[in-house]
Design an enzyme around this catalytic site. Structure first.
Site, PDB file in Angstrom:
ATOM      1  N   ARG A  46       1.146  -1.180  -0.011  1.00  0.00           N
ATOM      2  CA  ARG A  46       0.114  -0.189  -0.514  1.00  0.00           C
ATOM      3  C   ARG A  46       1.182   1.400  -0.061  1.00  0.00           C
ATOM      4  NH1 ARG A  46       2.205   2.111   3.412  1.00  0.00           N
ATOM      5  NH2 ARG A  46       2.347   2.175   5.344  1.00  0.00           N
ATOM      6  N   GLU A 140       8.907   0.086   2.903  1.00  0.00           N
ATOM      7  CA  GLU A 140       9.356  -0.145   4.476  1.00  0.00           C
ATOM      8  C   GLU A 140       8.287  -1.454   4.818  1.00  0.00           C
ATOM      9  OE1 GLU A 140       8.543   0.751   9.226  1.00  0.00           O
ATOM     10  OE2 GLU A 140       7.003  -0.057   8.439  1.00  0.00           O
ATOM     11  N   ASN A 149      -0.018 -11.110  11.976  1.00  0.00           N
ATOM     12  CA  ASN A 149      -0.486  -9.718  11.347  1.00  0.00           C
ATOM     13  C   ASN A 149      -2.433  -9.987  12.286  1.00  0.00           C
ATOM     14  OD1 ASN A 149      -1.110  -8.076   8.723  1.00  0.00           O
ATOM     15  ND2 ASN A 149      -2.349 -10.206   8.518  1.00  0.00           N
TER      16      ASN A 149
HETATM   17  P1  0O2 Z   1       0.548   2.177   8.814  1.00  0.00           P
HETATM   18  O1  0O2 Z   1      -1.259   3.153   9.155  1.00  0.00           O
HETATM   19  O2  0O2 Z   1       0.534   1.129   9.176  1.00  0.00           O
HETATM   20  O3  0O2 Z   1       1.157   3.410   7.769  1.00  0.00           O
HETATM   21  P2  0O2 Z   1       6.641   5.085  15.529  1.00  0.00           P
HETATM   22  O4  0O2 Z   1       7.065   6.878  15.593  1.00  0.00           O
HETATM   23  O5  0O2 Z   1       7.593   4.829  16.179  1.00  0.00           O
HETATM   24  O6  0O2 Z   1       5.025   5.154  15.850  1.00  0.00           O
HETATM   25  P3  0O2 Z   1       7.952   5.053  13.236  1.00  0.00           P
HETATM   26  O7  0O2 Z   1       9.458   5.125  13.808  1.00  0.00           O
HETATM   27  O8  0O2 Z   1       7.532   5.052  11.403  1.00  0.00           O
HETATM   28  O9  0O2 Z   1       7.022   4.466  14.262  1.00  0.00           O
HETATM   29  O10 0O2 Z   1       8.728   3.075  12.704  1.00  0.00           O
HETATM   30  P4  0O2 Z   1       7.781   1.944  13.538  1.00  0.00           P
HETATM   31  O11 0O2 Z   1       8.148   1.932  15.117  1.00  0.00           O
HETATM   32  O12 0O2 Z   1       8.957   1.155  12.365  1.00  0.00           O
HETATM   33  O13 0O2 Z   1       6.781   1.497  12.671  1.00  0.00           O
HETATM   34  C1  0O2 Z   1       6.171   1.302  11.670  1.00  0.00           C
HETATM   35  C2  0O2 Z   1       5.789   1.110  11.623  1.00  0.00           C
HETATM   36  O14 0O2 Z   1       4.828  -0.411  11.967  1.00  0.00           O
HETATM   37  C3  0O2 Z   1       3.507   1.971  11.654  1.00  0.00           C
HETATM   38  O15 0O2 Z   1       2.930   2.697  10.586  1.00  0.00           O
HETATM   39  C4  0O2 Z   1       2.733   0.209  11.879  1.00  0.00           C
HETATM   40  O16 0O2 Z   1       2.070  -0.217  10.583  1.00  0.00           O
HETATM   41  C5  0O2 Z   1       4.155  -0.750  12.517  1.00  0.00           C
HETATM   42  N1  0O2 Z   1       3.336  -0.225  13.821  1.00  0.00           N
HETATM   43  C6  0O2 Z   1       4.316   0.047  14.690  1.00  0.00           C
HETATM   44  N2  0O2 Z   1       3.704  -0.067  16.558  1.00  0.00           N
HETATM   45  C7  0O2 Z   1       2.720  -0.362  16.181  1.00  0.00           C
HETATM   46  C8  0O2 Z   1       1.923  -1.436  17.269  1.00  0.00           C
HETATM   47  O17 0O2 Z   1       2.323  -1.087  18.630  1.00  0.00           O
HETATM   48  N3  0O2 Z   1       0.764  -1.759  16.299  1.00  0.00           N
HETATM   49  C9  0O2 Z   1       0.826  -2.402  15.273  1.00  0.00           C
HETATM   50  N4  0O2 Z   1      -0.730  -2.529  15.008  1.00  0.00           N
HETATM   51  N5  0O2 Z   1       1.578  -1.113  14.245  1.00  0.00           N
HETATM   52  C10 0O2 Z   1       2.527  -1.161  15.002  1.00  0.00           C
HETATM   53  P5  0O2 Z   1       1.974   3.009  10.764  1.00  0.00           P
HETATM   54  O18 0O2 Z   1       2.802   4.817  10.999  1.00  0.00           O
HETATM   55  O19 0O2 Z   1       2.112   3.831  12.607  1.00  0.00           O
HETATM   56  O20 0O2 Z   1       0.840   2.937  10.183  1.00  0.00           O
END
Ligand code: 0O2
Length: 267
Positions: A46, A140, A149
């Site tokens: 996506r 990513e 998942n």
């Molecule tokens: P979306 O809608 O999935 O794109 P952070 O600052 O730690 O919150 P960062 O620095 O971008 O995020 O890196 P991180 O922690 O590796 O997280 C990247 C993505 O991993 C997130 O994207 C989520 O998809 C997933 N993820 C990370 N932590 C969690 C969690 O606690 N629960 C769930 N369900 N997914 C998680 P986004 O941008 O949050 O959202």
């Protein structure tokens, strides 16, 4: 920024996601074509929505000019595996590829997040070709089991619903569900060899049957019809017996018969 400009910015990300989904699906096919178990079960991709990009930029204090550099998950690929062991195999496959350069890796399986989130993340650079030339895209890749998942998808929806403030009693349930997912993954790993054997012999049988049917179909063009009907009847008999070894031998013999007919028709 205008919507038109956003579309222009996001177009190469769409291309990267489309290309990568095709490439990862091809890996699944390559494994299955040689009758091997595929560590990848399914792949999705996506491009982050504009509102979600803006939300993340605001949360992390990123200026609009730095969005492409600072937000590394505008393009996202999710690889779903059956077993935890498969996740590390997939990560290895990615590391060895020449069309992706790994920028960073986070192992949220060995170091799970406080929320209970488990997944293996790889941030890679991937080049796409556009009318303006080559563009290096950050992607990513999230690699996780089916069970991880399931948990992450539900938790993500709840985070969205409660705007990051999930009520304590639901948080507790999610924590115990995360524990159950961990146990489920462990239990599945214990019977992994047996499950893999069953799936592999199913794929092998499907490949053999497909080869036999292709051969029979081609024989109709070059061989005597009565002979082909006899071969076909023999195949049905062996198929009904359900003995894979016999089926494999029949397929090899049929290969030889087909080769002979092909050689004759070329004379
Ligand atoms: P979306 O809608 O999935 O794109 P952070 O600052 O730690 O919150 P960062 O620095 O971008 O995020 O890196 P991180 O922690 O590796 O997280 C990247 C993505 O991993 C997130 O994207 C989520 O998809 C997933 N993820 C990370 N932590 C969690 C969690 O606690 N629960 C769930 N369900 N997914 C998680 P986004 O941008 O949050 O959202």
């Amino acid at each position: 920024m205008e919507i038109r400009l956003w579309r222009e910015i996001l177009a190469p990300y769409e291309l990267a996601v489309d290309e990568l989904v095709v490439k990862f699906n091809h890996i699944i096919e390559e494994f299955r074509n040689v009758g091997e178990y595929s560590p990848i079960e399914l792949v999705t991709g996506r491009v982050k929505t504009i509102s979600s990009i803006l939300e993340k930029a605001q949360k992390k204090n990123i200026s609009l000019d730095d969005i492409e550099k600072e937000i590394d998950d505008i393009a996202g690929i999710r690889i779903i595996c059956q077993f935890v062991e498969d996740i590390y195999k997939v990560a290895d496959i990615i590391r060895k590829r020449s069309d992706m350069e790994v920028k960073a890796e986070q192992d949220y399986i060995k170091n799970r997040k406080n929320s209970g989130y488990r997944s293996y993340h790889m941030n890679v650079y991937y080049d796409v070709e556009t009318l303006k030339g080559t563009k290096r895209i950050q992607v990513e890749i999230q690699i996780r089991t089916l069970a991880m998942n399931f948990w992450a998808t539900i938790e993500h929806s709840l985070q969205y619903k409660y705007k990051q403030n999930i009520p304590e009693h639901i948080r507790e349930r999610l924590t115990s569900a995360a524990e159950a997912v961990l146990i489920l993954d462990r239990e599945m790993s214990e019977v992994r060899d047996e499950i893999m054997d069953a799936q592999q012999s199913f794929t092998m049988k499907a490949n053999i049957v497909a080869d036999i049917l292709t051969n029979i179909q081609n024989l109709y063009k070059v061989a005597n019809k009565q002979d082909v009907i006899r071969i076909q009847d023999e195949f049905f008999k062996i198929y009904q017996e359900g003995d894979n070894e016999k089926l494999e031998k029949f397929s090899k013999d049929l290969d030889l018969i087909s080769q002979r007919y092909r050689a004759q028709s070329l004379r």
